[in-house]
Design a protein around this motif. Structure first.
Motif, PDB file in Angstrom:
ATOM      1  N   TRP A  94      -4.306   5.239  13.405  1.00  0.00           N
ATOM      2  CA  TRP A  94      -4.157   4.172  12.412  1.00  0.00           C
ATOM      3  C   TRP A  94      -2.837   3.430  12.615  1.00  0.00           C
ATOM      4  N   THR A  95      -1.788   4.188  12.922  1.00  0.00           N
ATOM      5  CA  THR A  95      -0.474   3.542  13.094  1.00  0.00           C
ATOM      6  C   THR A  95      -0.515   2.574  14.268  1.00  0.00           C
ATOM      7  N   TYR A  98      -2.463  -0.411  13.221  1.00  0.00           N
ATOM      8  CA  TYR A  98      -1.697  -1.176  12.229  1.00  0.00           C
ATOM      9  C   TYR A  98      -0.684  -2.088  12.916  1.00  0.00           C
ATOM     10  N   ASN A  99      -0.252  -1.675  14.090  1.00  0.00           N
ATOM     11  CA  ASN A  99       0.759  -2.452  14.812  1.00  0.00           C
ATOM     12  C   ASN A  99       0.154  -3.506  15.736  1.00  0.00           C
ATOM     13  N   THR A 101      -2.217  -7.145  16.042  1.00  0.00           N
ATOM     14  CA  THR A 101      -2.601  -8.319  15.238  1.00  0.00           C
ATOM     15  C   THR A 101      -4.033  -8.166  14.744  1.00  0.00           C
ATOM     16  N   ARG A 104      -4.293  -5.736  11.865  1.00  0.00           N
ATOM     17  CA  ARG A 104      -3.816  -6.272  10.588  1.00  0.00           C
ATOM     18  C   ARG A 104      -4.806  -7.271  10.013  1.00  0.00           C
ATOM     19  N   ASN A 109      -6.708  -1.023   6.838  1.00  0.00           N
ATOM     20  CA  ASN A 109      -5.923  -0.096   6.024  1.00  0.00           C
ATOM     21  C   ASN A 109      -6.235  -0.207   4.539  1.00  0.00           C
TER      22      ASN A 109
ATOM     23  N   LEU B  96      -1.763 -12.866   8.446  1.00  0.00           N
ATOM     24  CA  LEU B  96      -1.417 -11.442   8.472  1.00  0.00           C
ATOM     25  C   LEU B  96      -0.667 -11.016   7.208  1.00  0.00           C
ATOM     26  N   ARG B 327      -4.177  -0.413  -0.352  1.00  0.00           N
ATOM     27  CA  ARG B 327      -3.716  -0.616   1.028  1.00  0.00           C
ATOM     28  C   ARG B 327      -2.771   0.507   1.408  1.00  0.00           C
ATOM     29  N   VAL B 328      -3.100   1.229   2.443  1.00  0.00           N
ATOM     30  CA  VAL B 328      -2.220   2.300   2.919  1.00  0.00           C
ATOM     31  C   VAL B 328      -1.244   1.667   3.923  1.00  0.00           C
ATOM     32  N   PHE B 330       1.363   1.906   6.897  1.00  0.00           N
ATOM     33  CA  PHE B 330       1.763   2.770   8.026  1.00  0.00           C
ATOM     34  C   PHE B 330       3.102   2.289   8.580  1.00  0.00           C
ATOM     35  N   THR B 331       3.702   3.155   9.379  1.00  0.00           N
ATOM     36  CA  THR B 331       5.000   2.809   9.961  1.00  0.00           C
ATOM     37  C   THR B 331       4.813   1.689  10.979  1.00  0.00           C
TER      38      THR B 331
END
Lengths: 169, 572
Positions: A94-95, A98-99, A101, A104, A109, B96, B327-328, B330-331
């Motif tokens: 997930w991380t 998440y990073n 485009t 996102r 998430n 975004l 919304r979770v 994350f780092t």
């Protein structure tokens, strides 16, 4: 309205569309209906529904029906999404997503987006297989029998049949 | 394979997308206007209006005209107006949920302008919690002559009953705990049993076998006694501490009524104290109004800028309403604030004056941006304000958050405070004010120093004799100084207010005759003594019970010690 919905279902079942076209449409409609409408993946679902030769009436019908179900199932989707997003083993994935485009933009998430998408994707093969089999059985056994019944003959002269005949597709 | 494809569907998809994009382009201006008005109204708690918005797409540029933000505490006035606001933004960033704006130009800024229609929405904000609401509520005009003890007590909030009740409750708990502990110790009966065993051992002996048996029994008894003695010693140490704490508590409880009496006697008989109370009554509501106004804006805007909190842990999820999920978070490889406005350039004019300044580094969450939010606003010859200089910063980092504010206002015209029907308040005047201080997580330290000129006071329609008397004296007062300090925490602020006005008022209060004060003090002592007699008796009873329990433990300890000594002698 229920009369019209029932007529649409029968129209789709009795149409020229193959069982696979009907089942495929139902799967796409289900994904779009169960998940939040304004999500990135639904652009892809819409593109597939329009480009693939699936039955659009069935697609729209299942989309509307499952949207109602989705509202009731939101707490379940939220709980499932939360469990997946907070699972320690999945955190690196997930991380990483998440990073990006795309990650996102996809809003993965969000607990309801992820939970409902996972449920819809898990249900897809099952729904597809069951519907293909059900449509075939309907057409092989039920359709011709129904047409021979007195009830069907009576319905042919009713208001319901007018609604049914007026439907396109 | 191709038979599965419907090429006209692709055209349909493109048409649907084009329609969606076209609708957005067509309605973007209106959407921005609605978003600004809706979000702004929710943020401020009063109507926010925008005349028009223009959205240019490539590159994304937003320009807004005629922004009016209602003052929530005065809905017929705008807190500020801006003629034009323009900025460039990053389209992908917006998709975004990230806003990164280099510079926002705010032109035609005007403060405190009149409105044609009320901008109130829903409940007036003045009904909401203000920082100094409690202080303002407790203000009342003090008596200028000595009241009876009953009158003074009816108007007072005594602290002693609370102190005594707290002491009684503490001591009741301590008593329960100690008595339970005593119950768990060796009982009188078991010590008596030890003593009987000792007597039997002493009577034994005789031949070698008897002596050996005597020594074995004595050793076994000694082990039992020492085990019990250890437990009793521990219990006695704990009991000593408990009794000592209880004695301290009881002393405070006994002293509390006298502190109340002293406070009330000073309040009604000491000219300086009475004058100080009058100053609080006259100036307190205005100070509370200023502070509450500032606090309201801070409370409204803080959630969008990262509320000042002491916590280091970021919440793992942002809660959104049901059916929209959570919304979770994350780092991120490169953590950045979701909203970042690097600079807002402000310029404007009001009356014949000018107004200008800047706000830099507006970030949310602020903890993800290394620089604090800073503001610097200056103006001259503004309507109702000769000069304005406001600087400050709001810093939030993990474990350290603080807002520093510094504000100078010169020649600020004072609007009329409506006095209570039977009261007195400032009607008009001019003030030079300097406000500075810090608000941190759980801490508050604000200072206000002011010089008031050309001040006039107004009496309420039903003002009584003593208020009229005060009003007459204040007629001769046109200027005074004010010094305010607010400390404590946002949940429980402490207001200290000093003013040169107190010196003027002190003269009218005069000295109350010493004999009268003695009688007043004695009457207060009787009345308060009656009120607290029962709870104080309960405090004493609890203290005696605690001492009794300690004595019981001491007695058992000495009996066990005596047994230990005698057994030691038998065993040589």
């Amino acid at each position: 309205m229920p009369l019209r919905t029932l007529a649409r279902i029968l129209k789709a079942l009795n149409s020229e569309a193959s069982p696979a076209q009907l089942a495929g449409a139902a799967c796409l409609g289900m994904v779009m209906g169960l998940t939040p409408l304004w999500s990135l993946h639904n652009l892809l679902v819409l593109l597939l529904a329009l480009v693939l030769r699936v039955n659009l009436s069935a697609f729209l019908l299942v989309f509307v029906l499952t949207t109602g179900i989705a509202y009731l199932a939101d707490p379940l989707f939220d709980a499932l999404g939360w469990a997946l997003l907070t699972a320690g083993a999945l955190e690196p994935m997930w991380t990483a997503l998440y990073n990006t485009t795309l990650g996102r933009l996809s809003d993965f998430n969000n607990t309801v987006v992820l939970g409902s998408l996972v449920v819809a994707l898990v249900l897809c093969p099952l729904v597809y297989a069951v519907l293909v089999r059900a449509v075939k059985r309907y057409r092989d056994h039920v359709q011709s029998w129904v047409k021979r019944t007195h009830l069907y003959q009576a319905i042919r002269g009713s208001r319901f049949f007018e609604v049914y005949s007026a439907l396109r597709g | 394979m191709l038979r599965w494809l419907r090429w006209q569907g692709l055209v349909g998809f493109v048409v649907v997308m084009a329609l969606l994009a076209g609708s957005w382009v067509l309605f973007a201006d209106r959407l921005v206007k609605w978003a600004v008005e809706g979000t702004g109204t929710a943020m401020v708690g009063a109507r926010v209006e925008l005349d028009s918005a223009d959205v240019a797409l490539a590159p994304l540029r937003i320009e807004m005209q005629g922004l009016r933000v209602t003052n929530p505490n005065a809905p017929m006035r705008n807190a500020f107006e801006a003629g034009r606001i323009a900025f460039d933004a990053d389209t992908l960033g917006l998709l975004l949920d990230r806003v990164d704006i280099g510079e926002v130009a705010v032109e035609g800024l005007r403060l405190n302008t009149p409105r044609e229609r009320s901008g109130a929405v829903g409940r007036p904000p003045s009904e909401g919690p203000g920082l100094l609401d409690r202080t303002a509520r407790s203000l009342e005009i003090p008596a200028l002559e000595l009241p009876t003890a009953e009158q003074a007590l009816a108007a007072a909030q005594l602290r002693s009953p609370g102190v005594i009740e707290a002491a009684r409750e503490d001591m009741r708990r301590q008593r329960d705990t100690l008595e339970q502990r005593v119950d768990e110790l060796p009982t009188e009966a078991s010590i008596a049993d030890y003593e009987s065993r000792l007597e039997r051992i002493r009577e034994g002996g005789g031949d070698l076998t008897g002596r050996l048996s005597q020594a074995r029994d004595a050793k076994a008894l000694l082990d039992d006694v020492r085990g019990d003695l250890k437990a009793v010693r521990k219990a006695r140490d704990a009991a000593r501490e408990t009794v000592s704490a209880a004695e301290d508590n009881a002393r405070k409880a006994r002293e509390a009524p006298e502190a109340d009496i002293r406070r009330l006697v000073d309040k009604y008989s000491d000219p300086a104290t009475v004058a100080q109370e009058l100053v609080r009554y006259v100036l307190g509501p205005r100070v509370a109004g200023w502070v509450n106004g500032g606090w309201y804006w801070y409370q409204r805007l803080a959630p969008y800028l990262g509320r000042l909190q002491g916590g280091e842990d970021e919440p793992p999820a942002v809660k959104v309403p049901r059916s929209e999920g959570r919304r979770v978070i994350f780092t991120e490889a490169d953590p950045r604030p979701e909203t970042l406005v690097r600079r807002v350039a402000l310029s404007g004019a009001g009356g014949e004056g000018t107004l200008g300044g800047e706000i830099t580094d507006i970030a949310a969450p602020a903890s993800l941006w290394p620089r604090p939010l800073r503001f610097d606003l200056r103006g001259n010859d503004l309507p109702g304000l000769a000069g304005l200089a406001a600087q400050g910063q709001l810093r939030q980092a993990a474990g350290q958050s603080r807002a520093d504010v510094s504000l100078q206002l010169s020649g600020a015209a004072l609007s009329a405070d409506a006095p209570d029907a039977g009261g007195i308040a400032i009607e008009d005047g001019i003030a030079d004010l300097e406000i500075d201080g810090q608000v941190g997580a759980g801490t508050l330290d604000l200072r206000l120093d002011g010089r008031f000129r050309q001040v006039g006071f107004a009496l309420g329609a039903e003002a009584g004799e003593r208020v009229r008397q005060m009003g007459e004296l204040l007629e001769g007062v046109s200027s005074f100084d004010l010094s305010v300090r607010i400390t404590g925490t946002p949940e429980s602020p402490e207001l200290a207010l000093r003013s040169s006005l107190a010196d003027t008022l002190k003269r009218m209060v005069g000295q109350v005759a010493g004999q009268k004060v003695q009688a007043f003090r004695a009457a207060l002592r009787d009345r308060i003594g009656e009120r607290v007699a029962e709870p104080l008796a309960a405090v004493d009873e609890n203290l005696e019970a605690l001492r009794g329990a300690e004595q019981t433990i001491a007695d058992r300890q000495s009996r066990l010690k005596a047994l230990e000594d005698r057994l030691g002698r038998i065993l040589g």
